[in-house]
Design an enzyme around this catalytic site. Structure first.
Site, mmCIF file in Angstrom:
data_model
loop_
_atom_site.group_PDB
_atom_site.id
_atom_site.type_symbol
_atom_site.label_atom_id
_atom_site.label_comp_id
_atom_site.label_asym_id
_atom_site.label_seq_id
_atom_site.Cartn_x
_atom_site.Cartn_y
_atom_site.Cartn_z
ATOM 1 N N GLU A 257 0.823 -1.220 0.000
ATOM 2 C CA GLU A 257 0.000 0.000 0.000
ATOM 3 C C GLU A 257 0.854 1.266 0.000
ATOM 4 O O GLU A 257 0.602 2.181 -0.771
ATOM 5 C CB GLU A 257 -0.919 0.001 1.230
ATOM 6 C CG GLU A 257 -1.839 1.203 1.259
ATOM 7 C CD GLU A 257 -2.851 1.146 2.410
ATOM 8 O OE1 GLU A 257 -2.568 0.479 3.428
ATOM 9 O OE2 GLU A 257 -3.895 1.793 2.282
ATOM 10 N N GLU A 380 3.614 10.756 10.638
ATOM 11 C CA GLU A 380 4.340 10.519 11.898
ATOM 12 C C GLU A 380 4.730 9.050 12.019
ATOM 13 O O GLU A 380 5.850 8.719 12.412
ATOM 14 C CB GLU A 380 3.475 10.913 13.112
ATOM 15 C CG GLU A 380 3.219 12.394 13.273
ATOM 16 C CD GLU A 380 2.136 12.920 12.333
ATOM 17 O OE1 GLU A 380 1.450 12.105 11.678
ATOM 18 O OE2 GLU A 380 1.977 14.152 12.233
HETATM 19 C C1 FAD Z 1 -7.965 8.942 2.151
HETATM 20 C C2 FAD Z 1 -7.938 7.824 3.125
HETATM 21 C C3 FAD Z 1 -8.300 6.567 2.707
HETATM 22 C C4 FAD Z 1 -8.303 5.510 3.608
HETATM 23 N N1 FAD Z 1 -8.715 4.294 3.160
HETATM 24 C C5 FAD Z 1 -8.751 3.256 4.020
HETATM 25 C C6 FAD Z 1 -9.245 1.996 3.591
HETATM 26 O O1 FAD Z 1 -9.666 1.813 2.446
HETATM 27 N N2 FAD Z 1 -9.278 0.983 4.471
HETATM 28 C C7 FAD Z 1 -8.833 1.123 5.755
HETATM 29 O O2 FAD Z 1 -8.867 0.150 6.489
HETATM 30 N N3 FAD Z 1 -8.381 2.327 6.207
HETATM 31 C C8 FAD Z 1 -8.331 3.391 5.374
HETATM 32 N N4 FAD Z 1 -7.896 4.617 5.810
HETATM 33 C C9 FAD Z 1 -7.548 4.776 7.218
HETATM 34 C C10 FAD Z 1 -6.070 5.020 7.493
HETATM 35 O O3 FAD Z 1 -5.324 3.845 7.328
HETATM 36 C C11 FAD Z 1 -5.975 5.556 8.932
HETATM 37 O O4 FAD Z 1 -6.650 6.798 8.953
HETATM 38 C C12 FAD Z 1 -4.553 5.758 9.378
HETATM 39 O O5 FAD Z 1 -3.902 4.522 9.530
HETATM 40 C C13 FAD Z 1 -4.494 6.545 10.705
HETATM 41 O O6 FAD Z 1 -5.322 5.979 11.664
HETATM 42 P P1 FAD Z 1 -6.374 6.874 12.490
HETATM 43 O O7 FAD Z 1 -7.142 7.692 11.509
HETATM 44 O O8 FAD Z 1 -7.111 5.968 13.400
HETATM 45 O O9 FAD Z 1 -5.488 7.885 13.347
HETATM 46 P P2 FAD Z 1 -4.759 7.574 14.725
HETATM 47 O O10 FAD Z 1 -4.000 6.300 14.617
HETATM 48 O O11 FAD Z 1 -5.735 7.700 15.828
HETATM 49 O O12 FAD Z 1 -3.729 8.764 14.789
HETATM 50 C C14 FAD Z 1 -4.087 10.069 15.274
HETATM 51 C C15 FAD Z 1 -2.832 10.930 15.270
HETATM 52 O O13 FAD Z 1 -1.860 10.367 16.185
HETATM 53 C C16 FAD Z 1 -0.624 10.164 15.515
HETATM 54 N N5 FAD Z 1 0.004 8.940 16.008
HETATM 55 C C17 FAD Z 1 -0.605 7.746 16.214
HETATM 56 N N6 FAD Z 1 0.294 6.838 16.652
HETATM 57 C C18 FAD Z 1 1.490 7.471 16.691
HETATM 58 C C19 FAD Z 1 2.813 7.063 17.070
HETATM 59 N N7 FAD Z 1 3.055 5.819 17.468
HETATM 60 N N8 FAD Z 1 3.802 7.996 17.000
HETATM 61 C C20 FAD Z 1 3.550 9.265 16.585
HETATM 62 N N9 FAD Z 1 2.309 9.712 16.235
HETATM 63 C C21 FAD Z 1 1.308 8.824 16.281
HETATM 64 C C22 FAD Z 1 -0.994 10.009 14.036
HETATM 65 O O14 FAD Z 1 0.114 10.333 13.211
HETATM 66 C C23 FAD Z 1 -2.142 10.995 13.909
HETATM 67 O O15 FAD Z 1 -1.651 12.302 13.716
HETATM 68 C C24 FAD Z 1 -7.902 5.703 4.955
HETATM 69 C C25 FAD Z 1 -7.543 6.987 5.374
HETATM 70 C C26 FAD Z 1 -7.570 8.036 4.484
HETATM 71 C C27 FAD Z 1 -7.203 9.393 4.970
#
Ligand code: FAD
Length: 411
Positions: A257, A380
């Site tokens: 991916e 990040e």
């Molecule tokens: C356009 C788009 C398409 C997507 N399509 C899919 C899809 O088809 N299928 C699917 O399953 N998912 C999909 N996603 C989801 C995507 O994989 C997640 O949004 C992403 O992995 C971040 O997870 P979260 O949104 O839960 O944020 P969180 O994990 O809650 O993160 C919140 C914030 O905390 C920071 N953070 C978290 N952990 C750490 C760390 N260990 N160190 C430093 N900073 C950290 C992150 O960088 C972020 O700024 C999509 C997202 C987008 C934006």
């Protein structure tokens, strides 16, 4: 490093050009190009875009150009990454795309080839390659994104029927509303540490119990969805890999991916930005010229970074390959700079939305930069990967590493 085509690649390039000349129009770099309508807010235009993506994928398949680097045994052309790069370079000049079919192929193809059973490979790979069946990725959940392995969707084996019964919620599922199948990761054993109790499934998106609710984004379109799973029954033969070994399978999908995302951005090539500056008579402005030069340099850097990695892989010198996280973060930064410059070129009109020239194309792309920074792993998280895996910095403390999942604290 020699960037000239070898004689073999030069003849391949000529063959690609002949094919593209015969089957596609040259890209104009403005609203006349259908291939940039992936972001259209008008449902008719969006539906037409999806239809054309399918059509283009079939054209590729019919002429032996689909799955350029897939092994021939799986219906591909058996080419090298260098062939793919040459093909992409040439395709970038034409008004043609397979859109999100390309993304689905990158997510599902390598995973099934590596971990699927012969029956799964036989059943799913060909329609995936032809774009006849569409897929979505059911990984992220409201409480599990970056920390994906902590996910809570449960799959329980029904001993009587041999089926798995799934309950839970997924979120941000791109294109679920159009998908025939999904790749799904669910927890099959809550009594072991989080990475150990997961299983990877293929799920038919028309199975009773699946409810898809589109999420409307700031741009006014629903690219992704919430997906609710209530007593969804999945046959045992749809497990990919071993029960409980889903994390290993998931990692194959995730690796593919981030490199797929770093190869995106064809809808906004430098030539489109230059055309915009010329239309607006801004290409003589020294500040805009400086921005254009920067964007152009970034595009060249991206190209050479891609070459370097692919060449390293092809020659087995993996130590020279650039980390996928580096490629992804460089791509998203460059994309942000490019779309910001487009709005600067438009001047005051840049502040409009759909009313801006071109139906708000650049405005949509500007807002989309935030999605590309998050999707496929946030900036990040990719920086953490680079710190730990490329620079050898100490790993982040993992307090729940050896704790049973059902004993961990979760959001
Ligand atoms: C356009 C788009 C398409 C997507 N399509 C899919 C899809 O088809 N299928 C699917 O399953 N998912 C999909 N996603 C989801 C995507 O994989 C997640 O949004 C992403 O992995 C971040 O997870 P979260 O949104 O839960 O944020 P969180 O994990 O809650 O993160 C919140 C914030 O905390 C920071 N953070 C978290 N952990 C750490 C760390 N260990 N160190 C430093 N900073 C950290 C992150 O960088 C972020 O700024 C999509 C997202 C987008 C934006």
């Amino acid at each position: 490093m020699d960037f000239e085509d070898s004689p073999e690649l030069a003849s391949f390039r000529a063959e690609v050009r002949d094919f593209l000349d015969a089957h596609a129009e040259l890209r104009r770099g403005d609203e006349r190009d259908w291939s940039r309508n992936g972001a259209a807010t008008d449902e008719e235009v969006a539906a037409d875009y999806r239809r054309r993506c399918r059509e283009w994928q079939r054209t590729l398949a019919d002429h032996g150009w689909a799955g350029l680097t897939w092994p021939q045994a799986f219906g591909g052309r058996g080419g090298t990454p260098a062939h793919q790069i040459v093909f992409n370079q040439e395709l970038a000049r034409y008004d043609a795309t397979s859109g999100f079919i390309t993304a689905a192929q990158a997510l599902v193809g390598p995973t099934l080839m590596q971990h699927g059973t012969p029956e799964q490979q036989q059943r799913y790979l060909e329609p995936l390659l032809r774009g006849d069946e569409w897929w979505c990725q059911l990984f992220s959940e409201p409480g599990a994104g970056s920390d994906l392995s902590s996910l809570a969707t449960r799959a329980v084996l029904d001993e009587a029927t041999g089926e798995w019964v799934v309950n839970g919620q997924k979120v941000w599922t791109s294109n679920a509303q159009y998908a025939d199948f999904g790749i799904l990761v669910a927890r099959t054993d809550p009594d072991v540490p989080k990475h150990a109790g997961l299983t990877y499934f293929v799920v038919d998106m028309r199975t009773p119990g699946i409810e898809i609710r589109p999420l409307i984004q700031a741009q006014g379109v629903a690219h992704f969805n919430e997906v609710f799973l209530s007593d969804v029954r999945i046959p045992a033969e749809n497990v990919v890999g071993e029960v409980g070994d889903g994390w290993r399978v998931t990692r194959t999908t995730l690796r593919s991916e981030s490199s797929m995302i770093s190869g995106a951005g064809q809808a906004t090539p430098f030539t489109a930005l230059l055309a915009l500056a010329q239309q607006r008579d801004r290409d003589g402005d020294p500040v805009i010229r400086q921005g254009l030069a920067h964007v152009y340099s970034n595009e060249l850097i991206m190209k050479w970074m891609g070459w370097r990695t692919q060449t390293a892989v092809m020659t087995g010198r993996y130590e020279l390959a650039l980390h996928g996280s580096l490629l992804k973060n460089f791509f998203t930064r460059s994309f942000a700079q490019k779309v910001g410059l487009a709005l600067d070129i438009q001047g005051a009109e840049g502040m409009l939305s759909d009313d801006a020239e071109g139906g708000g194309f650049w405005q949509y792309q500007f807002i989309n930069q935030f999605a590309s920074r998050i999707g496929g792993g946030t900036e990040e998280v990719h920086r953490n990967n680079l710190g730990e895996q490329a620079l050898g910095l100490p790993r982040e403390p993992a307090v729940d590493k050896d704790v049973a999942w059902n004993q961990t604290r979760r959001s």
